[in-house]
Scaffold this motif. Structure first.
Motif, PDB file in Angstrom:
ATOM      1  N   GLY A  21     -89.218  18.003  28.866  1.00  0.00           N
ATOM      2  CA  GLY A  21     -88.941  16.802  28.074  1.00  0.00           C
ATOM      3  C   GLY A  21     -89.092  17.063  26.590  1.00  0.00           C
ATOM      4  N   LYS A  22     -90.131  17.780  26.205  1.00  0.00           N
ATOM      5  CA  LYS A  22     -90.372  18.092  24.791  1.00  0.00           C
ATOM      6  C   LYS A  22     -89.207  18.881  24.221  1.00  0.00           C
ATOM      7  CE  LYS A  22     -92.843  18.455  20.989  1.00  0.00           C
ATOM      8  NZ  LYS A  22     -93.106  17.313  20.130  1.00  0.00           N
ATOM      9  N   VAL A  23     -88.723  19.857  24.957  1.00  0.00           N
ATOM     10  CA  VAL A  23     -87.585  20.651  24.499  1.00  0.00           C
ATOM     11  C   VAL A  23     -86.322  19.790  24.464  1.00  0.00           C
ATOM     12  CG1 VAL A  23     -86.093  22.622  25.049  1.00  0.00           C
ATOM     13  CG2 VAL A  23     -88.575  22.826  25.328  1.00  0.00           C
ATOM     14  N   GLY A  24     -86.151  18.941  25.476  1.00  0.00           N
ATOM     15  CA  GLY A  24     -84.928  18.147  25.596  1.00  0.00           C
ATOM     16  C   GLY A  24     -84.763  17.037  24.578  1.00  0.00           C
ATOM     17  N   ILE A  25     -85.845  16.519  24.025  1.00  0.00           N
ATOM     18  CA  ILE A  25     -85.709  15.368  23.124  1.00  0.00           C
ATOM     19  C   ILE A  25     -85.531  15.754  21.660  1.00  0.00           C
ATOM     20  CG2 ILE A  25     -86.905  13.740  24.625  1.00  0.00           C
ATOM     21  CD1 ILE A  25     -89.397  14.095  22.900  1.00  0.00           C
ATOM     22  N   TYR A  83     -94.282   7.700  26.917  1.00  0.00           N
ATOM     23  CA  TYR A  83     -94.572   9.131  27.033  1.00  0.00           C
ATOM     24  C   TYR A  83     -93.579   9.950  26.222  1.00  0.00           C
ATOM     25  CZ  TYR A  83     -95.809  13.559  29.296  1.00  0.00           C
ATOM     26  OH  TYR A  83     -96.223  14.837  29.540  1.00  0.00           O
ATOM     27  N   PHE A  84     -92.296   9.678  26.398  1.00  0.00           N
ATOM     28  CA  PHE A  84     -91.291  10.427  25.644  1.00  0.00           C
ATOM     29  C   PHE A  84     -91.376  10.103  24.152  1.00  0.00           C
ATOM     30  CE2 PHE A  84     -89.964  12.409  29.255  1.00  0.00           C
ATOM     31  CZ  PHE A  84     -88.698  12.968  29.229  1.00  0.00           C
ATOM     32  N   GLY A  85     -91.723   8.855  23.819  1.00  0.00           N
ATOM     33  CA  GLY A  85     -91.932   8.508  22.409  1.00  0.00           C
ATOM     34  C   GLY A  85     -93.075   9.305  21.807  1.00  0.00           C
ATOM     35  N   ALA A  86     -94.158   9.449  22.562  1.00  0.00           N
ATOM     36  CA  ALA A  86     -95.302  10.243  22.092  1.00  0.00           C
ATOM     37  C   ALA A  86     -94.920  11.718  21.974  1.00  0.00           C
ATOM     38  CB  ALA A  86     -96.486  10.071  23.042  1.00  0.00           C
ATOM     39  N   LEU A  87     -94.152  12.231  22.961  1.00  0.00           N
ATOM     40  CA  LEU A  87     -93.725  13.637  22.908  1.00  0.00           C
ATOM     41  C   LEU A  87     -92.867  13.923  21.682  1.00  0.00           C
ATOM     42  CD1 LEU A  87     -92.742  14.666  26.547  1.00  0.00           C
ATOM     43  CD2 LEU A  87     -94.603  15.594  25.160  1.00  0.00           C
ATOM     44  N   GLN A  88     -92.111  12.924  21.259  1.00  0.00           N
ATOM     45  CA  GLN A  88     -91.260  13.119  20.093  1.00  0.00           C
ATOM     46  C   GLN A  88     -92.099  13.233  18.812  1.00  0.00           C
ATOM     47  OE1 GLN A  88     -88.022  10.228  19.575  1.00  0.00           O
ATOM     48  NE2 GLN A  88     -86.720  12.039  19.711  1.00  0.00           N
ATOM     49  N   GLN A  89     -93.293  12.677  18.838  1.00  0.00           N
ATOM     50  CA  GLN A  89     -94.123  12.661  17.637  1.00  0.00           C
ATOM     51  C   GLN A  89     -95.254  13.684  17.633  1.00  0.00           C
ATOM     52  OE1 GLN A  89     -95.467   8.696  16.662  1.00  0.00           O
ATOM     53  NE2 GLN A  89     -93.582   7.794  17.454  1.00  0.00           N
ATOM     54  N   VAL A  95    -100.186  15.349  23.916  1.00  0.00           N
ATOM     55  CA  VAL A  95     -99.752  14.130  24.609  1.00  0.00           C
ATOM     56  C   VAL A  95    -100.207  14.136  26.068  1.00  0.00           C
ATOM     57  CG1 VAL A  95     -97.735  12.793  25.364  1.00  0.00           C
ATOM     58  CG2 VAL A  95     -97.773  13.803  23.066  1.00  0.00           C
ATOM     59  N   ALA A  96    -100.054  15.260  26.753  1.00  0.00           N
ATOM     60  CA  ALA A  96    -100.365  15.319  28.186  1.00  0.00           C
ATOM     61  C   ALA A  96    -101.813  14.928  28.506  1.00  0.00           C
ATOM     62  CB  ALA A  96    -100.030  16.694  28.750  1.00  0.00           C
ATOM     63  N   PRO A  97    -102.818  15.419  27.782  1.00  0.00           N
ATOM     64  CA  PRO A  97    -104.190  15.009  28.115  1.00  0.00           C
ATOM     65  C   PRO A  97    -104.440  13.514  27.908  1.00  0.00           C
ATOM     66  CG  PRO A  97    -104.216  16.918  26.661  1.00  0.00           C
ATOM     67  CD  PRO A  97    -102.798  16.456  26.754  1.00  0.00           C
ATOM     68  N   ILE A  98    -103.798  12.949  26.897  1.00  0.00           N
ATOM     69  CA  ILE A  98    -103.942  11.503  26.679  1.00  0.00           C
ATOM     70  C   ILE A  98    -103.273  10.746  27.814  1.00  0.00           C
ATOM     71  CG2 ILE A  98    -103.360   9.569  25.137  1.00  0.00           C
ATOM     72  CD1 ILE A  98    -105.631  11.486  24.153  1.00  0.00           C
TER      73      ILE A  98
END
Length: 139
Positions: A21-25, A83-89, A95-98
């Motif tokens: 997801g991190k790579v994809g966004i 989750y994806f919003g957090a990954l973008q930032q 992000v994963a531990p949170i």
């Protein structure tokens, strides 16, 4: 397969969600990416239940279980949007531990709504999860 194997496989694939997801966004709105992911998930799960012969059971679901399944789906959608919003930032390693603090929230909600027992070990485990998440994020 036992619940433990299912749980470990779930954790393994969840880790791929964060990395892929991190790579994809990159350069894509996180909400659009989440919507695409949801369509893929829906297609994959429909294919799975078709192949294993259980798709007919969908029509057997009564209104009350269906209501809770729909609410669970809405909660899942909200979770993934955030989750994806957090990954973008932020970094996936932050992000994963949170996100995994959901374990603590689940145990608290299970105690309140499902009357599941909270032992000293469960409480201590929750404290360790919170402390571990803080340590990872601060590192």
């Amino acid at each position: 397969m036992s619940w433990l194997i299912y749980g470990l496989l779930s954790a393994l694939f969840a880790s791929f969600v964060a990395i892929l997801g991190k790579v994809g966004i990159k350069g894509i709105d996180s909400n659009v990416a989440t919507a695409v992911r949801a369509v893929v998930m829906a297609g994959a799960t429909l294919l799975f239940i078709t192949c294993n012969g259980t798709i007919g059971q969908v029509r057997d679901i009564t209104w009350k279980p269906m209501m809770f399944i729909v609410l669970s789906g809405l909660a899942g959608a909200a979770s993934w949007m955030f989750y994806f919003g957090a990954l973008q930032q932020a970094a996936a390693s932050k992000v994963a531990p949170i996100d995994r603090l959901s374990i603590v929230f689940t145990l608290i909600l299970a105690a309140i709504f499902l009357k599941e027992k909270v032992t000293l070990g469960i409480a201590a485990g929750c404290v360790l999860i919170v402390v571990g998440s803080i340590l990872i994020v601060k590192a």
